[in-house]
Design a protein around this motif. Structure first.
Motif, PDB file in Angstrom:
ATOM      1  N   LEU A  10       0.846  -1.194   0.000  1.00 24.83           N
ATOM      2  CA  LEU A  10       0.000   0.000   0.000  1.00 24.83           C
ATOM      3  C   LEU A  10       0.883   1.246   0.000  1.00 24.83           C
ATOM      4  CD1 LEU A  10      -2.787   1.261   0.107  1.00 24.83           C
ATOM      5  CD2 LEU A  10      -2.715   1.102   2.588  1.00 24.83           C
ATOM      6  N   SER A  11       0.723   2.058  -1.053  1.00 17.95           N
ATOM      7  CA  SER A  11       1.600   3.211  -1.240  1.00 17.95           C
ATOM      8  C   SER A  11       1.005   4.059  -2.343  1.00 17.95           C
ATOM      9  CB  SER A  11       2.991   2.739  -1.676  1.00 17.95           C
ATOM     10  OG  SER A  11       2.878   1.978  -2.863  1.00 17.95           O
ATOM     11  N   PRO A  12       1.443   5.301  -2.474  1.00 13.21           N
ATOM     12  CA  PRO A  12       0.973   6.099  -3.612  1.00 13.21           C
ATOM     13  C   PRO A  12       1.259   5.413  -4.954  1.00 13.21           C
ATOM     14  CG  PRO A  12       2.047   7.515  -1.997  1.00 13.21           C
ATOM     15  CD  PRO A  12       2.246   6.107  -1.529  1.00 13.21           C
TER      16      PRO A  12
ATOM     17  N   ILE B 162      -1.470   2.958  -5.777  1.00  6.64           N
ATOM     18  CA  ILE B 162      -2.680   3.651  -6.220  1.00  6.64           C
ATOM     19  C   ILE B 162      -2.539   4.119  -7.663  1.00  6.64           C
ATOM     20  CG2 ILE B 162      -4.080   5.707  -5.820  1.00  6.64           C
ATOM     21  CD1 ILE B 162      -3.465   5.298  -2.829  1.00  6.64           C
ATOM     22  N   THR B 163      -1.352   4.645  -7.994  1.00  4.37           N
ATOM     23  CA  THR B 163      -1.108   5.100  -9.374  1.00  4.37           C
ATOM     24  C   THR B 163      -1.188   3.941 -10.349  1.00  4.37           C
ATOM     25  OG1 THR B 163       0.303   6.842  -8.525  1.00  4.37           O
ATOM     26  CG2 THR B 163       0.507   6.324 -10.859  1.00  4.37           C
TER      27      THR B 163
END
Lengths: 187, 212
Positions: free
Chosen positions: B64-66, B69-70
């Motif tokens: 789980l990290s930016p 999400i990207t």
């Protein structure tokens, strides 16, 4: 004449408890809400804190000078997605394990024509002075406090480390609350 | 011109000719070749599918990290693009009869080819639909290419989300198997049977002498 005045004064003093406005209040969980809206790459994400209590001392006729204490059970933070809710409990977000509660203590003040609440918010180990306007209305002997204001999540390290940048999740979070206070003696 | 035999060297020359495209290039399908529209749709969908498979696995495996999400934003956006393209492809295919298969194939082969292609359409459409259902049930914010909000198909529910994830995964494996067969068959037609089945889907290429 003197005896009549004495009698009337005694009568007034003895009946004082029946006439005085209630000063101690607490919130009704079913009629109160604290919600927040964050922005995720432009899309609003709505969440709330489901469990909290508000207690205070307010003179309903003259609210300015009243004091309030809010205690929030941080583990009750929730959004629609259970995956996101679980992520929010983590150390980089609300850090529920280490910071299970948030507290706000403040006082009601009159500022020009507005009623404002000024106090200190303790959240995730950070203390911050905040002030915001609110509406206080009387409802059948109860008090309804409503308002909205903006917090900067980075002031409290909520969304830290890789989440600190506002490019993915905006730094500003909108808080919206509606608290129904009932007098203490009515249970 | 169609039936003129071209050696591999001549084929390469024809592909990079400074006089432009081979003079058998048509927008619409002919009995012997796929038209340019069909070719463009076919190859762009094919390329996107491979990119999507890589993005999907990277997104799922990332912590789980930016970045995760990207990856999901790209995967979902491109997946919905494929959905739009394949529906256009399907409409174009219905309005444009496919080129005829080579005449001397065993009887089972045209049947198997037709079944495989129908199955491919079904799988390529149901993959993004399953993905759309996952996104709806997950209740996570998403906009197609960060611009267009995606309507939700089902209410937010962890149980539904996991069910649709399972469906999306099963369709992925089915698609991987059928695609392997599809690509293998095309290569077999080209390198073993020496017919035009692959060539006629290639842009900038002329059919060889073994045309039907």
């Amino acid at each position: 004449m003197n005896r009549l005045r004495l009698f009337t004064s005694l009568l007034l003093v003895l009946s004082a408890p029946a006439f005085s406005a209630p000063t101690a209040w607490h919130s009704l969980a079913d009629s109160s809400s604290i919600g927040w809206t964050a922005r995720w790459q432009g899309t609003p994400v709505k969440g709330q804190f489901k469990r909290f209590t508000v207690t205070g001392h307010i003179d309903a006729a003259h609210p300015a000078g009243g004091r309030l204490l809010l205690v929030v059970d941080i583990a009750s933070v929730s959004v629609a997605s259970s995956d996101l809710t679980r992520a929010l409990h983590g150390a980089q977000w609300f850090g529920v394990a280490n910071f299970p509660q948030a507290r706000f203590t403040g006082g009601l003040e009159n500022e020009s024509k507005l009623l404002i609440l000024r106090g200190i918010l303790k959240l995730k180990g950070h203390d911050k002075k905040i002030v915001f306007p609110l509406e206080l209305t009387h409802k059948n002997g109860d008090l309804l406090l409503q308002g909205k204001f903006t917090l900067e999540r980075n002031d409290f390290s909520i969304g830290s480390g890789q989440w600190k940048s506002s490019s993915m999740i905006a730094a500003k979070v909108r808080i919206r609350f509606s608290i129904r206070l009932v007098p203490d003696h009515s249970g | 011109m169609d039936t003129l035999y071209l050696s591999p060297a001549r084929l390469r020359y024809a592909a990079v000719s400074i006089h432009g495209l081979p003079n058998n290039t048509m927008l619409r399908n002919t009995t012997h070749r796929w038209g340019s529209i069909a070719q463009l749709l076919h190859w762009s969908i094919a390329a996107l599918i491979f990119v999507l498979m890589a993005l999907g696995w990277l997104a799922v495996l990332a912590p789980l990290s930016p970045a995760k999400i990207t990856l999901f934003y790209w995967h979902k956006s491109l997946g919905l693009l494929v959905l739009a393209l394949v529906l256009i492809r399907l409409g174009w295919r219905i309005g444009n009869p496919a080129p005829k298969l080579p005449p001397n194939l065993p009887r089972w082969e045209p049947v198997l080819a037709r079944l495989t292609h129908i199955l491919l359409y079904v799988l390529i459409v149901s993959m993004p639909v399953a993905g759309w259902l996952i996104d709806s049930a997950a209740g996570v914010p998403f906009k197609i290419f960060w611009v267009l909000p995606l309507p939700t198909l089902v209410p937010v529910s962890a149980a539904l989300e996991h069910a649709f994830e399972w469906v999306h995964l099963v369709i992925f494996w089915a698609l991987a198997v059928v695609l392997t067969g599809h690509i293998g068959a095309a290569l077999r037609h080209h390198f073993l049977l020496h017919n035009n089945v692959l060539r006629r889907m290639l842009p900038f290429t002329q059919n060889g002498r073994s045309d039907p």
